[in-house]
Write an enzyme that holds these catalytic residues in place. Structure first.
Site, PDB file in Angstrom:
ATOM      1  N   CYS A   1      -8.044  -2.445  -3.591  1.00 21.16           N
ATOM      2  CA  CYS A   1      -6.674  -2.107  -3.558  1.00 21.16           C
ATOM      3  C   CYS A   1      -6.014  -3.416  -3.625  1.00 21.16           C
ATOM      4  O   CYS A   1      -5.070  -3.778  -4.271  1.00 21.16           O
ATOM      5  CB  CYS A   1      -6.153  -1.012  -2.620  1.00 21.16           C
ATOM      6  SG  CYS A   1      -6.143   0.504  -3.322  1.00 21.16           S
TER       7      CYS A   1
ATOM      8  N   CYS B   1     -25.340  -4.362  18.459  1.00 26.82           N
ATOM      9  CA  CYS B   1     -26.380  -3.804  18.972  1.00 26.82           C
ATOM     10  C   CYS B   1     -27.541  -4.910  18.841  1.00 26.82           C
ATOM     11  O   CYS B   1     -28.573  -4.608  19.539  1.00 26.82           O
ATOM     12  CB  CYS B   1     -26.775  -2.299  18.315  1.00 26.82           C
ATOM     13  SG  CYS B   1     -26.022  -1.196  19.272  1.00 26.82           S
TER      14      CYS B   1
ATOM     15  N   CYS C   1       2.390   3.190  -3.197  1.00 25.87           N
ATOM     16  CA  CYS C   1       1.552   4.396  -3.881  1.00 25.87           C
ATOM     17  C   CYS C   1       1.171   5.473  -2.653  1.00 25.87           C
ATOM     18  O   CYS C   1       1.179   6.513  -3.197  1.00 25.87           O
ATOM     19  CB  CYS C   1       0.163   3.682  -4.319  1.00 25.87           C
ATOM     20  SG  CYS C   1       0.570   2.738  -5.789  1.00 25.87           S
ATOM     21  N   HIS C   2       0.861   4.994  -1.388  1.00 26.61           N
ATOM     22  CA  HIS C   2       0.397   5.967  -0.454  1.00 26.61           C
ATOM     23  C   HIS C   2       1.263   6.654   0.505  1.00 26.61           C
ATOM     24  O   HIS C   2       0.949   7.473   1.401  1.00 26.61           O
ATOM     25  CB  HIS C   2      -0.660   5.342   0.162  1.00 26.61           C
ATOM     26  CG  HIS C   2      -1.830   4.939  -0.880  1.00 26.61           C
ATOM     27  ND1 HIS C   2      -2.367   5.630  -1.546  1.00 26.61           N
ATOM     28  CD2 HIS C   2      -2.212   3.823  -1.002  1.00 26.61           C
ATOM     29  CE1 HIS C   2      -3.551   5.065  -2.397  1.00 26.61           C
ATOM     30  NE2 HIS C   2      -3.144   3.576  -2.080  1.00 26.61           N
TER      31      HIS C   2
ATOM     32  N   ARG D   1     -20.564  -3.190  15.049  1.00 26.68           N
ATOM     33  CA  ARG D   1     -21.023  -2.523  16.240  1.00 26.68           C
ATOM     34  C   ARG D   1     -22.646  -2.677  15.836  1.00 26.68           C
ATOM     35  O   ARG D   1     -23.198  -2.930  17.135  1.00 26.68           O
ATOM     36  CB  ARG D   1     -20.517  -0.910  16.372  1.00 26.68           C
ATOM     37  CG  ARG D   1     -21.102  -0.390  17.661  1.00 26.68           C
ATOM     38  CD  ARG D   1     -20.611  -1.047  18.990  1.00 26.68           C
ATOM     39  NE  ARG D   1     -21.186  -0.606  20.070  1.00 26.68           N
ATOM     40  CZ  ARG D   1     -22.276  -1.172  20.626  1.00 26.68           C
ATOM     41  NH1 ARG D   1     -22.933  -1.941  20.226  1.00 26.68           N
ATOM     42  NH2 ARG D   1     -22.927  -0.643  21.665  1.00 26.68           N
TER      43      ARG D   1
ATOM     44  N   CYS E   1     -32.944   1.868  16.545  1.00 30.50           N
ATOM     45  CA  CYS E   1     -31.771   2.787  16.528  1.00 30.50           C
ATOM     46  C   CYS E   1     -32.196   3.767  17.071  1.00 30.50           C
ATOM     47  O   CYS E   1     -31.533   4.563  18.349  1.00 30.50           O
ATOM     48  CB  CYS E   1     -30.929   2.882  15.684  1.00 30.50           C
ATOM     49  SG  CYS E   1     -30.516   1.469  14.671  1.00 30.50           S
TER      50      CYS E   1
ATOM     51  N   CYS F   1       0.936  -1.149   0.194  1.00 28.20           N
ATOM     52  CA  CYS F   1       0.024  -0.099   0.151  1.00 28.20           C
ATOM     53  C   CYS F   1       0.833   1.328  -0.157  1.00 28.20           C
ATOM     54  O   CYS F   1       0.519   2.362  -0.844  1.00 28.20           O
ATOM     55  CB  CYS F   1      -0.787   0.034   1.210  1.00 28.20           C
ATOM     56  SG  CYS F   1      -1.721  -1.383   1.425  1.00 28.20           S
TER      57      CYS F   1
ATOM     58  N   CYS G   1     -33.207   4.565  21.428  1.00 28.66           N
ATOM     59  CA  CYS G   1     -31.802   5.018  22.261  1.00 28.66           C
ATOM     60  C   CYS G   1     -31.342   6.157  21.780  1.00 28.66           C
ATOM     61  O   CYS G   1     -31.103   7.149  22.691  1.00 28.66           O
ATOM     62  CB  CYS G   1     -30.916   3.843  22.413  1.00 28.66           C
ATOM     63  SG  CYS G   1     -31.513   2.607  23.484  1.00 28.66           S
ATOM     64  N   HIS G   2     -30.909   6.139  20.601  1.00 30.57           N
ATOM     65  CA  HIS G   2     -29.940   7.233  20.090  1.00 30.57           C
ATOM     66  C   HIS G   2     -30.268   8.551  19.607  1.00 30.57           C
ATOM     67  O   HIS G   2     -29.489   9.410  19.588  1.00 30.57           O
ATOM     68  CB  HIS G   2     -29.091   6.801  18.948  1.00 30.57           C
ATOM     69  CG  HIS G   2     -28.199   5.370  19.546  1.00 30.57           C
ATOM     70  ND1 HIS G   2     -27.043   5.424  20.479  1.00 30.57           N
ATOM     71  CD2 HIS G   2     -28.146   4.182  19.149  1.00 30.57           C
ATOM     72  CE1 HIS G   2     -26.717   4.343  20.968  1.00 30.57           C
ATOM     73  NE2 HIS G   2     -27.138   3.479  20.139  1.00 30.57           N
TER      74      HIS G   2
END
Lengths: 256, 161
Positions: free
Chosen positions: A110, A217, A76-77, A213, A172, A73, A175-176
């Site tokens: 990539c 949940c 190139c980067h 995650r 979701c 990687c 709660c959020h």
């Protein structure tokens, strides 16, 4: 004195009520604001933050030239990823004209072209690489596209966000959106923002990408989680990342 | 009357699912109502009759309320129990709930509070399992608590005066 028609008085009230239900959470606030001070201290200290292990692993993988291949990687980067476009990283997931491209998918593509081939979405190496790459853009403001071809995808993602799941039967948003700042047992509910992911989760003691995650949940809701890499997870991840627009990338965050 | 409400709620759920199906997203499985599920009826915002005509036991009910694997009331509510530090602040504290609500009103709130508030975050502990979207296989066709556990919790809550 003539009173105006009661129905006319009702109209602005109805419009206001509609507006109140149509708009989501006000200012986005990072999960950092909802965690304990000791957890913040852990995140802020590079020697204490367990997510730094994944980041270091990601740095190594980034610099390894696979056997039989010509490029790492880093070829190139840059060895520190210094040639990566950090504002571009803050745009993920992006739409490439054919569909949604998550950062994981981009790293995998990539790897298919130049490296060791693509990795399963939940492979620790892919989490480590995503951690390293997103950390290159730490402090950049998340800026996911919300118009054009993204609009219908975000609409689907939002539907999934607002749908109830599992025996515990919550969405979701329950709660959020409705209760950030309140506590479930001892833990404070956050707005469910994704600017710190992949993040180290104290509860399970593991680096966790956003898709995991969401799955965790859903399992907590005693629901059947959507599969890794599924359309549903991608759409939910997209919507949740777009909610985080305006927040700075914190990867690797430490979260409960 | 009750069946009207149920069908309205099912309708909303089905509509949500239909919208998602239309957009290419998988839907919940079909589920049958379990044989031991007792029907209940709402009158005046209360369920007067005990589930399956069972009698509740307050001390068992308190244990269920505290148990994070069963009732887990403390996840969202404060209870008047000494030495409990980790409680939730999402729902109202339950001290005095037995003085504020009748037994039948408490029963409705434990069984399926969405009969009163469709947007409530509170799970229906004896909600019709066919209305549950995408349950884990281990929980499909089940209620959160069984009828005896619900009656035990209610027997405990009415003592909180």
């Amino acid at each position: 004195m003539m009173l105006p028609d009661k129905r006319l008085l009702l109209l602005p009230t109805l419009l206001l009520a509609l507006l109140a239900t149509a708009t989501t959470a006000a200012e986005p606030r990072s999960g950092y604001e909802y965690i304990k001070q000791s957890t913040r201290d852990m995140q802020d200290d590079d020697f204490e933050n367990p997510g730094m292990l994944a980041l270091e692993q990601g740095r190594q993988l980034f610099n390894v030239t696979p056997a039989g291949r010509e490029k790492s990687c880093a070829a190139c980067h840059g060895s520190e990823g210094e040639d990566l476009d950090v504002t571009g990283i803050a745009r993920y997931p992006v739409h490439n004209g054919n569909g949604l491209v998550t950062l994981q998918k981009q790293i995998n593509s990539c790897r298919e072209n130049h490296g060791d081939g693509s990795l399963p979405i939940d492979h620790p190496d892919l989490i480590a690489l995503e951690t390293f790459v997103r950390n290159r853009a730490a402090g950049e403001v998340i800026n996911v596209q919300t118009d054009g071809p993204m609009a219908p995808l975000l609409e689907k993602g939002e539907q999934l966000y607002r749908l109830r799941y599992g025996l515990i039967d919550m969405s979701c948003q329950h709660c959020h959106d409705f209760y950030p700042g309140q506590r479930i047992r001892g833990q404070t509910i956050s707005q469910g923002m994704s600017n710190g992911f992949p993040a180290y989760r104290l509860d399970i003691g593991e680096m966790t990408n956003l898709h995991q995650r969401i799955q965790q949940c859903l399992s907590l809701m005693r629901a059947e989680p959507f599969e890794a890499g599924s359309e549903e997870i991608n759409l939910m991840g997209l919507y949740i990342m777009s909610r985080s627009n305006g927040l700075k990338i914190e990867t690797p965050a430490v979260r409960y | 009357m009750r069946y009207c409400r149920i069908s309205l709620l099912s309708g909303i759920l089905l509509l949500q699912l239909a919208l998602l199906t239309g957009s290419g997203i998988a839907t919940a499985r079909e589920q049958a109502l379990p044989d031991d599920y007792c029907q209940w009826a709402v009158t005046d915002y209360a369920i007067a009759q005990p589930l399956c005509e069972l009698a509740g036991d307050a001390s068992r009910g308190m244990a269920i309320a505290l148990d994070s694997g069963r009732g887990n009331c403390l996840a969202c509510h404060q209870l008047p129990i000494p030495d409990v530090e980790a409680y939730g602040t999402i729902g109202p504290p339950l001290s005095g709930i037995g003085a504020r609500l009748t037994k039948g009103q408490i029963r409705l709130r434990v069984v399926d509070t969405r009969e009163i508030n469709p947007m409530s975050i509170m799970p229906g502990f004896y909600r019709d399992p066919r209305l549950i979207h995408r349950p884990d296989k281990r929980y499909a066709g089940r209620t959160f608590l069984n009828a005896q556990q619900v009656e035990d919790v209610i027997a405990y809550l009415v003592t909180l005066k």
